[in-house]
Design a protein around this motif. Structure first.
Motif, PDB file in Angstrom:
ATOM      1  N   LEU A  60       0.848  -1.193   0.000  1.00  0.00           N
ATOM      2  CA  LEU A  60       0.000   0.000   0.000  1.00  0.00           C
ATOM      3  C   LEU A  60       0.884   1.244   0.000  1.00  0.00           C
ATOM      4  N   SER A  61       0.544   2.220  -0.836  1.00  0.00           N
ATOM      5  CA  SER A  61       1.414   3.385  -0.970  1.00  0.00           C
ATOM      6  C   SER A  61       0.859   4.647  -0.315  1.00  0.00           C
ATOM      7  N   TYR A  62      -0.471   4.792  -0.187  1.00  0.00           N
ATOM      8  CA  TYR A  62      -1.042   6.005   0.410  1.00  0.00           C
ATOM      9  C   TYR A  62      -2.285   5.653   1.224  1.00  0.00           C
ATOM     10  N   PRO A  63      -2.622   6.487   2.233  1.00  0.00           N
ATOM     11  CA  PRO A  63      -3.761   6.169   3.111  1.00  0.00           C
ATOM     12  C   PRO A  63      -5.082   6.770   2.653  1.00  0.00           C
ATOM     13  N   ASP A  64      -5.362   6.752   1.351  1.00  0.00           N
ATOM     14  CA  ASP A  64      -6.637   7.295   0.874  1.00  0.00           C
ATOM     15  C   ASP A  64      -7.415   6.208   0.134  1.00  0.00           C
ATOM     16  N   THR A  65      -8.662   6.514  -0.160  1.00  0.00           N
ATOM     17  CA  THR A  65      -9.554   5.521  -0.763  1.00  0.00           C
ATOM     18  C   THR A  65      -9.056   5.054  -2.122  1.00  0.00           C
ATOM     19  N   LEU A  66      -8.478   5.947  -2.904  1.00  0.00           N
ATOM     20  CA  LEU A  66      -8.016   5.588  -4.246  1.00  0.00           C
ATOM     21  C   LEU A  66      -6.895   4.559  -4.229  1.00  0.00           C
ATOM     22  N   HIS A  67      -6.231   4.397  -3.089  1.00  0.00           N
ATOM     23  CA  HIS A  67      -5.107   3.465  -3.029  1.00  0.00           C
ATOM     24  C   HIS A  67      -5.366   2.244  -2.143  1.00  0.00           C
ATOM     25  N   LEU A  68      -6.321   2.317  -1.215  1.00  0.00           N
ATOM     26  CA  LEU A  68      -6.576   1.157  -0.359  1.00  0.00           C
ATOM     27  C   LEU A  68      -8.055   0.912  -0.067  1.00  0.00           C
ATOM     28  N   GLY A  69      -8.946   1.648  -0.730  1.00  0.00           N
ATOM     29  CA  GLY A  69     -10.367   1.577  -0.409  1.00  0.00           C
ATOM     30  C   GLY A  69     -11.011   0.219  -0.595  1.00  0.00           C
ATOM     31  N   ALA A  70     -10.477  -0.616  -1.503  1.00  0.00           N
ATOM     32  CA  ALA A  70     -11.101  -1.915  -1.786  1.00  0.00           C
ATOM     33  C   ALA A  70     -10.562  -3.035  -0.906  1.00  0.00           C
ATOM     34  N   LEU A  71      -9.641  -2.722  -0.014  1.00  0.00           N
ATOM     35  CA  LEU A  71      -8.993  -3.775   0.770  1.00  0.00           C
ATOM     36  C   LEU A  71      -9.969  -4.578   1.627  1.00  0.00           C
ATOM     37  N   PRO A  72     -10.849  -3.955   2.437  1.00  0.00           N
ATOM     38  CA  PRO A  72     -11.781  -4.765   3.243  1.00  0.00           C
ATOM     39  C   PRO A  72     -12.705  -5.630   2.387  1.00  0.00           C
ATOM     40  N   TYR A  73     -13.219  -5.074   1.300  1.00  0.00           N
ATOM     41  CA  TYR A  73     -14.118  -5.832   0.425  1.00  0.00           C
ATOM     42  C   TYR A  73     -13.382  -6.992  -0.239  1.00  0.00           C
ATOM     43  N   PHE A 111     -25.706   0.210   3.622  1.00  0.00           N
ATOM     44  CA  PHE A 111     -24.401  -0.134   3.062  1.00  0.00           C
ATOM     45  C   PHE A 111     -23.977  -1.498   3.584  1.00  0.00           C
ATOM     46  N   GLU A 112     -23.759  -2.463   2.683  1.00  0.00           N
ATOM     47  CA  GLU A 112     -23.452  -3.827   3.082  1.00  0.00           C
ATOM     48  C   GLU A 112     -22.218  -4.402   2.393  1.00  0.00           C
ATOM     49  N   LEU A 113     -21.468  -3.561   1.677  1.00  0.00           N
ATOM     50  CA  LEU A 113     -20.284  -4.084   0.990  1.00  0.00           C
ATOM     51  C   LEU A 113     -19.223  -4.553   1.978  1.00  0.00           C
ATOM     52  N   PHE A 114     -19.107  -3.856   3.093  1.00  0.00           N
ATOM     53  CA  PHE A 114     -18.212  -4.294   4.173  1.00  0.00           C
ATOM     54  C   PHE A 114     -18.670  -3.621   5.457  1.00  0.00           C
ATOM     55  N   THR A 115     -18.164  -4.113   6.580  1.00  0.00           N
ATOM     56  CA  THR A 115     -18.530  -3.592   7.895  1.00  0.00           C
ATOM     57  C   THR A 115     -17.281  -3.102   8.615  1.00  0.00           C
ATOM     58  N   LEU A 116     -17.494  -2.534   9.789  1.00  0.00           N
ATOM     59  CA  LEU A 116     -16.349  -2.112  10.606  1.00  0.00           C
ATOM     60  C   LEU A 116     -15.482  -3.307  10.983  1.00  0.00           C
ATOM     61  N   ASP A 117     -16.109  -4.461  11.244  1.00  0.00           N
ATOM     62  CA  ASP A 117     -15.337  -5.669  11.553  1.00  0.00           C
ATOM     63  C   ASP A 117     -14.495  -6.099  10.361  1.00  0.00           C
ATOM     64  N   ASP A 118     -15.045  -5.966   9.166  1.00  0.00           N
ATOM     65  CA  ASP A 118     -14.278  -6.311   7.968  1.00  0.00           C
ATOM     66  C   ASP A 118     -13.066  -5.396   7.817  1.00  0.00           C
ATOM     67  N   ILE A 119     -13.254  -4.113   8.141  1.00  0.00           N
ATOM     68  CA  ILE A 119     -12.133  -3.176   8.073  1.00  0.00           C
ATOM     69  C   ILE A 119     -11.052  -3.573   9.062  1.00  0.00           C
ATOM     70  N   ASP A 120     -11.463  -3.882  10.292  1.00  0.00           N
ATOM     71  CA  ASP A 120     -10.488  -4.289  11.307  1.00  0.00           C
ATOM     72  C   ASP A 120      -9.754  -5.557  10.893  1.00  0.00           C
ATOM     73  N   SER A 121     -10.498  -6.531  10.383  1.00  0.00           N
ATOM     74  CA  SER A 121      -9.881  -7.804   9.981  1.00  0.00           C
ATOM     75  C   SER A 121      -8.857  -7.588   8.876  1.00  0.00           C
ATOM     76  N   ALA A 122      -9.169  -6.713   7.924  1.00  0.00           N
ATOM     77  CA  ALA A 122      -8.249  -6.460   6.821  1.00  0.00           C
ATOM     78  C   ALA A 122      -6.967  -5.797   7.315  1.00  0.00           C
ATOM     79  N   PHE A 123      -7.101  -4.796   8.166  1.00  0.00           N
ATOM     80  CA  PHE A 123      -5.922  -4.052   8.602  1.00  0.00           C
ATOM     81  C   PHE A 123      -5.099  -4.791   9.650  1.00  0.00           C
TER      82      PHE A 123
END
Length: 740
Positions: A60-73, A111-123
């Motif tokens: 991952l190169s930057y902390p914005d949606t354009l560079h890591l937004g799809a990670l949890p999904y 919104f059901e594409l991902f949840t807060l738990d999915d974000i935590d699991s990914a990171f």
């Protein structure tokens, strides 16, 4: 042949879509960036879904949606399970960015594409690295070394250097070579002649001159003018990226001009963002680090900017002109969307864009020239269910609960049955059914009562193992007062709640904002109500470039200096990509590629690389000299083979021929000027040369035969008469190098 390298764009070529690229190095698959846009369109991820399970590592190169937004999904739905690497700021700020995105959408949609738990699991899969840290991969990636380097643009932004067998693959997009208030410029220019360079053409056609002082002053004056006329200013921004630079600019301008207008920073995670930023000073510019070391001044102890985490606090603020910095930059959702709808119809107000909006978003539409006079927007909000809707909801929940209870009971029965099958055969209540069936007379030999149980009306099923329901003894511990209990089982863990508050926009005390709390803690049934509005755009709309990216002229200059053997262009409009490609073919290198989505290009180096072992006999006679973090030496050797067939360098069988002395080092003329001044020599720059004293002049000349100029061997010419100063300066010059 050299190291095998293939590049396959997954998203983000010939357009401004999110960035995501597959880079395979000797069969090891890197996914570099995993971006999504603010529209969260799953169709953009179709190419990623085909390769997600084959990925070996994610960078991952930057902390914005354009560079890591799809990670949890991708990790939840597409089968991505590879380890992830980033810098600490990219990890922390990327996490907050995704929280903000989720909470903003959950307030206005199902919104059901991902949840807060999915974000935590990914990171949780992220391994954090520091700048210039060499990380050696293992297993399938044995022999590959990855290292993050400074990119500028956003805090923690990374130029990735991937090395295998001495060949470098550099990934460098969205660079900024200029030093800013909170960031140093990129170090890309320090890499010379990499085997492969992957970079973007986003700003290739933008050649706007950059004058930081004038630009920041114009920015402040524009805002001040609007406030002075009684209007409000809205700055749509990202969650934790370029907004940091804007906050520092406003803080300084407000201090210099002694302004009292309120400034509000409004996101779901505003407090957490600034709390983290305060601890990231070592990742910021040299001036910030120096100021903190000397005066213990932290620029993010904000004096003029107030942090808000819900819109109610903004609505309760005193009436009057104000500046609101709010997410999202696209105006698609979030606080900025709602504020725009409220303020757009007032001619006194100003919406000031500081970066180009994402394609097909409301921000991009408003940045058109001329801007639209009216736009259609959808206003949505979450409201509690009442009346028949609430009754229907409760009935449905009861039905679901009953089904789950029944299902759980069946699973429990099956579990008991399977548990019973494992009961020790020494249990007196267990009867071996197989033996009972094979020898029916055996039961009769033990007396009538056993014969009655087995024959008089009781026929055990094929799965039965006992004449009654299984009994399991309760293994609970007891003392003089009864069964021993564990008090911790009945205590609500406050620290867990506080941590959740920090994650979703709380401050250091775990403070929740209303929106975050309602989404996470409130179980009241609710629904989303939406209606379409036509907004009359009467407010002022201004775009000022604070994107923090190098312009086209600077990009071309950097590429000419780096002079890669092979160049791959990604992310940029078709026109910009083709323009930069043609320029690079003429002035940078003959191998320039601009692949399309899912088009794999082979950029394997044409160089031949061999692994050579240094023999102990040779190394015992080599004298090393310290050069910075390295030790160097001149070696004369012969190539031979070891017993296992590996190439080895051996001492020369005969006297080695003499070689010309080699001066090793990289002399900076500015540094040498200071050195000579410290020795009492009058020195100054004149006409691109360094004049030393009255008679001696030094000129630094690069080898013109090498593309990129500075990438080849350099010469320093000493001009002047043979005098005492000439020899003295020559000796000083030689002292700046290592002689081999």
């Amino acid at each position: 042949m050299g190291t095998s390298v293939q590049v396959t764009p997954v998203c983000g070529v010939y357009n401004e879509n999110p960035l995501s690229y597959l880079v395979s190095i000797d069969g090891f698959n890197f996914l570099i960036d995993c971006g999504w846009n603010d529209l969260f369109d799953p169709s953009l991820l179709q190419p990623l879904s085909k390769i997600a399970s084959k990925i070996d590592a994610v960078l991952l190169s930057y902390p914005d949606t354009l560079h890591l937004g799809a990670l949890p999904y991708a990790m939840k739905q597409l089968g991505l399970s590879a380890p992830i690497y980033s810098t600490e700021p990219v990890y922390r700020l990327g996490l907050l960015t995704m929280y903000d995105q989720y909470l903003a959408r959950k307030q206005v949609s199902e919104f059901e594409l991902f949840t807060l738990d999915d974000i935590d699991s990914a990171f949780q899969m992220v391994t954090r690295l520091t700048y210039s840290q060499n990380h050696h991969l293992s297993g399938k990636g044995e022999g590959i070394v990855i290292a993050p380097h400074v990119a500028g643009h956003l805090l923690g932004g990374t130029v990735w250097k991937i090395t295998k067998d001495g060949e470098d693959v550099i990934y460098a997009v969205d660079l900024n070579h200029r030093k800013e208030r909170h960031l140093n410029g990129t170090v890309l220019a320090s890499f010379v002649r990499p085997a492969v360079l992957i970079t973007d053409a986003y700003n290739a056609l933008n050649n706007q001159p950059y004058r930081r002082g004038e630009k920041e002053n114009e920015f402040g004056e524009t805002i001040k003018k609007t406030l002075g006329a009684g209007g409000n200013v809205l700055l749509p921004v990202d969650t934790a990226g370029r907004v940091l630079e804007l906050i520092l600019i406003l803080e300084q301008y407000w201090t210099d001009k002694s302004l009292n207008y309120p400034i509000f920073f409004l996101t779901y995670v505003a407090s957490s963002t600034i709390d983290y930023i305060k601890s990231f000073l070592e990742w910021m510019s040299d001036s910030i680090a120096k100021s903190f070391e000397q005066n213990r001044e932290n620029p993010f102890h904000l004096k003029h900017v107030t942090l808000l985490i819900n819109k109610t606090e903004l609505d309760n603020a005193p009436d009057g002109p104000k500046v609101v910095i709010a997410s999202m930059a696209s105006l698609e959702v979030g606080f900025s969307h709602d504020i725009f709808v409220e303020w757009a119809s007032d001619t006194k107000n100003l919406v000031l864009f500081t970066d180009r909006g994402q394609f097909a978003t409301l921000a991009r539409i408003l940045q058109a020239d001329p801007p639209p006079k009216a736009v259609k927007v959808i206003m949505s909000k979450r409201v509690p269910l009442v009346g028949e809707e609430l009754i229907a909801y409760e009935e449905e929940q009861n039905r679901i609960k009953k089904e789950e209870t029944l299902k759980a009971a069946l699973i429990k029965e099956e579990s008991k049955a399977s548990h019973g099958a494992d009961v020790n055969v020494s249990d007196p209540m267990v009867i071996d059914v197989s033996k009972a069936h094979s020898s029916p007379d055996v039961a009769a030999q033990h007396g009538g009562k056993y014969r009655d149980i087995l024959t008089d009306g009781f026929v055990p099923s094929s799965t039965s193992v006992a004449p009654m329901f299984p009994f399991y003894e309760n293994a609970s511990e007891w003392d003089d007062f009864g069964e021993v209990i564990n008090p911790d089982d009945y205590v609500i863990k406050d620290e867990d709640m506080d941590q959740a508050g920090m994650h979703v926009g709380g401050n250091a005390d775990g403070k929740f904002d209303d929106g975050s709390a309602s989404l996470i803690l409130d179980t009241k049934p609710s629904k989303v109500v939406s209606n379409e509005l036509t907004v009359q755009v009467k407010c002022s709309l201004i775009y000022m470039d604070f994107e923090g990216r190098s312009d086209g002229r600077s990009i071309k200059s950097i590429l000419s200096h780096v002079a890669p053997l092979k160049l791959v262009l990604v992310h940029g409009s078709a026109e910009a990509t083709e323009h930069l490609k043609q320029h690079c073919l003429k002035h940078v290198c003959p191998h320039v590629y601009a692949p399309h989505i899912e088009e794999t290009i082979d950029v394997t180096s044409d160089l031949c690389a061999y692994k050579v072992q240094l023999s102990e006999r040779l190394m015992s006679n080599v004298l090393f000299k310290k050069l910075g973090d390295y030790e160097i030496a001149w070696v004369d050797a012969e190539v031979g083979k070891t017993e296992n067939g590996m190439l080895s360098l051996l001492p020369c069988s005969k006297a080695a021929p003499t070689h010309r002395s080699v001066l090793v080092g990289d002399l900076k003329m500015a540094d040498f000027k200071q050195f000579l001044s410290s020795k009492g020599i009058q020195v100054e720059f004149a006409g691109g040369a360094l004049r030393c004293g009255e008679y001696v002049t030094l000129r630094k000349i690069g080898d013109a035969s090498q593309k990129g100029g500075a990438s080849g061997p350099q010469q320093i010419l000493i001009e002047g008469p043979l005098c005492e100063d000439y020899y003295k300066i020559r000796d000083y010059l030689c002292s700046q190098f290592f002689l081999l």
